[in-house]
Design an enzyme around this catalytic site. Structure first.
Site, PDB file in Angstrom:
ATOM      1  N   LYS A 253       1.086  -1.340   0.005  1.00 19.38           N
ATOM      2  CA  LYS A 253       0.328  -0.263  -0.061  1.00 19.38           C
ATOM      3  C   LYS A 253       0.795   1.584  -0.373  1.00 19.38           C
ATOM      4  CE  LYS A 253      -3.204   2.640   3.402  1.00 19.38           C
ATOM      5  NZ  LYS A 253      -4.373   2.478   4.076  1.00 19.38           N
ATOM      6  N   ASP A 258      -2.709   9.914   3.400  1.00 22.61           N
ATOM      7  CA  ASP A 258      -4.196  10.040   2.840  1.00 22.61           C
ATOM      8  C   ASP A 258      -4.666  10.891   5.206  1.00 22.61           C
ATOM      9  OD1 ASP A 258      -6.199   8.503   4.377  1.00 22.61           O
ATOM     10  OD2 ASP A 258      -5.103   6.686   5.333  1.00 22.61           O
ATOM     11  N   LYS A 265     -10.201  12.713   8.432  1.00 25.66           N
ATOM     12  CA  LYS A 265      -9.682  12.644   9.692  1.00 25.66           C
ATOM     13  C   LYS A 265      -9.693  13.911  10.407  1.00 25.66           C
ATOM     14  CE  LYS A 265      -6.682   8.749   7.989  1.00 25.66           C
ATOM     15  NZ  LYS A 265      -6.981   7.410   8.930  1.00 25.66           N
ATOM     16  N   ASP A 335     -12.341   7.121   4.581  1.00 23.40           N
ATOM     17  CA  ASP A 335     -10.617   6.280   4.696  1.00 23.40           C
ATOM     18  C   ASP A 335     -10.435   4.799   5.050  1.00 23.40           C
ATOM     19  OD1 ASP A 335      -8.761   7.539   6.167  1.00 23.40           O
ATOM     20  OD2 ASP A 335      -9.502   7.696   8.081  1.00 23.40           O
ATOM     21  N   GLU A 337      -9.954   3.815   2.580  1.00 24.55           N
ATOM     22  CA  GLU A 337      -9.074   3.531   1.307  1.00 24.55           C
ATOM     23  C   GLU A 337      -8.074   2.932   0.768  1.00 24.55           C
ATOM     24  OE1 GLU A 337      -8.182   5.480   3.697  1.00 24.55           O
ATOM     25  OE2 GLU A 337      -5.435   4.623   3.304  1.00 24.55           O
ATOM     26  N   ARG A 339      -7.948  -0.352   1.079  1.00 28.66           N
ATOM     27  CA  ARG A 339      -8.395  -1.465   1.257  1.00 28.66           C
ATOM     28  C   ARG A 339      -8.687  -1.388  -0.030  1.00 28.66           C
ATOM     29  NH1 ARG A 339     -12.861  -2.165   5.782  1.00 28.66           N
ATOM     30  NH2 ARG A 339     -11.265  -1.466   7.147  1.00 28.66           N
TER      31      ARG A 339
END
Ligand code: BES
Ligand code: MN
Ligand code: ZN
Length: 485
Positions: A253, A258, A265, A335, A337, A339
């Protein structure tokens, strides 16, 4: 990062030309040199792990030199991990003392790997953005250790070289991790992959841009990437080192930042989300090392790289997207994201014909609650493969702990309107449900998912310290080495 010169010397430790030599001291054992043994008797040199005593002696070529006596604990408990810890204590002390060249007398068979890794990992610094004269960092205060020699009768030069390459690769991954997201963008990672590929004939690079990602039907990856101006990349490195062993697939990943996207977040510690590409960094740098070592294996690395940003074109909660294998996904939390991008990356790896998969991902905050920073979470659909991965992780000290998968967990990620839900409302076992989600994209291929959210940075290992850890790099290399027989 100035790289330290590593060598092995098959000969008497005291014949070294280094300015600082190191002797290990085991609990209840004596040192041969009477003056040094005296320090043991006086209690100044202690056998406890991480203890370091400083002395001086006449150097063979004239003048004086430093002798460090490093506590190693009990001989019967000594292992690679303790060697890493002892070596890091010595390296840190040697740097403080202004040592330039260090020579370790091999204290125990096979300890060379731990000594080399512990030294290289402990000396890592990330201070390139500190001005020289700010008087804050230790840029000025500490010297630089230029060389490390391991000497002894039974020394394996091959082990020394392998440890050097592996630990250096881990440090390079730490550089990628530590770089801020305005530098380490998806295209920056792709450029690094290109550099790696160009350095080795055995490596081939393919990168897919936004258009190609969409054209391949990677609707989940494309959905995450649609909210950012930074161009995403699917980075694919193919290593052909021989035909032995199964075709390995390493997937990492690489969310270069993020924010959570529309499911934004909270602000606290959000800066740490520059580390959300740690899995990808580990995969890329492990490939460089595997090629440098010329391991007789075949490995395909797949790294989906993108930012996760909120914007007027971001994917929104409730949107439904279709992954490369045709499965539909309700994006109920933008969030979750990791996966999504991994779903398509795993499909792609399977399509490349990989026969064993390991994915590394800073996937869930919940794994930090469950396992802290001591173990990464392991999840698998195959007992034999996870046993191999776990064994490699134990050797490198990058510990893993297996958590279960079960059809009841798989129930939790079924979608209301689509096949899958990326973030079920009930937040039960959320590291496991994340793994169950990924499982939908590996088919029948033996697969291990490693959740490194707790270990990619802030690891409590003494030879790593705070900040990026390079976690996973050495285990992937070890795994490839084992696969090559
Ligand atoms: N990158 C985060 C996971 C993370 C959190 C890693 C903290 C390291 C430290 C991941 O993309 C994420 O946001 N996961 C969510 C999933 C949830 C929305 C289902 C999480 O763990 O809260
Ligand atoms: Mn996230
Ligand atoms: Zn993330």
């Amino acid at each position: 990062m100035p790289e330290i010169a590593i060598s092995a010397r098959d000969g008497a430790p005291e014949e070294t030309a280094a300015d600082t030599r190191v002797l290990g001291l085991f609990d209840g054992e004596r040192l041969h040199e009477p003056e040094l043994q005296q320090l043991v008797e006086l209690g100044e040199a202690k056998p406890g792990l991480r203890k370091v005593a400083v002395s001086h002696e006449d150097a063979p070529g004239g003048g004086r030199r430093r002798v460090l006596i490093a506590g190693l604990g009990k001989r019967e408990e000594f292992d690679l991990e303790k060697a890493r810890v002892a070596a890091s204590a010595v390296a840190t002390r040697a740097r403080e003392l202004g040592a330039v060249s260090l020579s370790w007398a091999l204290p125990d068979d096979n300890a060379e790997v731990g000594l080399v890794e512990g030294t290289i990992l402990a000396l890592y610094k990330f201070d390139r953005f500190k001005s020289k004269d700010d008087g804050e960092g230790d840029k000025e205060k500490d010297g630089e250790l230029e060389s490390l020699e391991i000497s002894g009768a039974e020394i394996s030069e091959e082990n020394v070289r392998r440890a050097e390459i592996a630990a250096t690769a881990a440090n390079r991954a730490r550089d990628l991790q530590n770089l801020p997201s305005n530098v380490a963008t998806p295209t920056f990672l792709a450029d690094r992959a290109e550099e790696i590929a160009e350095a080795h004939d055995s490596l081939e690079l393919e990168t897919l841009d936004r258009e190609a990602i969409t054209a391949l039907g990677m609707g989940a990856f494309a959905a995450v990437a649609q909210g950012t101006y930074a161009e995403p990349r699917l980075i694919v490195l193919r290593y052909t080192g021989g035909t032995e062993g199964p075709h390995l697939g390493f997937v990492g990943k690489a969310v270069t930042f993020d924010t959570g996207g529309i499911s934004l977040k909270p602000g606290g510690k959000m800066s740490e989300m520059k580390f959300d590409m740690s899995g990808g960094a580990a995969v890329l740098e492990s490939m460089n090392a595997i090629a440098a070592l010329g391991l007789p294996v075949t490995v395909t690395a797949v790294v989906p790289a993108t930012e996760n940003m909120p914007s007027g074109r971001s994917v929104k909660p409730g949107d439904i997207v279709t992954a490369m294998n045709g499965k539909t996904i309700e994006v109920n939390n933008t969030d979750a994201e990791g996966r999504l991008i991994l779903a398509d990356a795993l499909c792609y790896a399977v399509e490349q014909g990989v026969e064993r998969i390991v994915d590394l991902a800073t996937l869930t905050g919940a794994i930090i609650v469950a396992l802290g920073s001591t173990h990464a979470g392991l999840f698998s659909n195959d007992d034999d493969w996870v046993a191999e991965v776990d064994a490699a992780c134990s050797t490198t000290g990058e510990l893993g702990w297996r958590l279960p998968l079960h059809p009841e967990y798989a129930e939790l990620i079924k979608g209301k309107y689509a096949d899958l839900d990326n973030a079920p409302e009930v937040r039960k076992a959320s590291s496991i449900t994340a793994a169950e989600f990924l499982r939908n994209f590996v088919g029948e291929v033996p697969w291990v998912h490693i959740d490194i959210a707790g270990t990619a940075w802030g690891l409590d290992r003494p030879y790593v310290g705070k900040g990026a850890s390079g976690f996973g790099v050495r285990s992937l290399i070890e795994l490839a080495r084992r696969a090559g027989g």
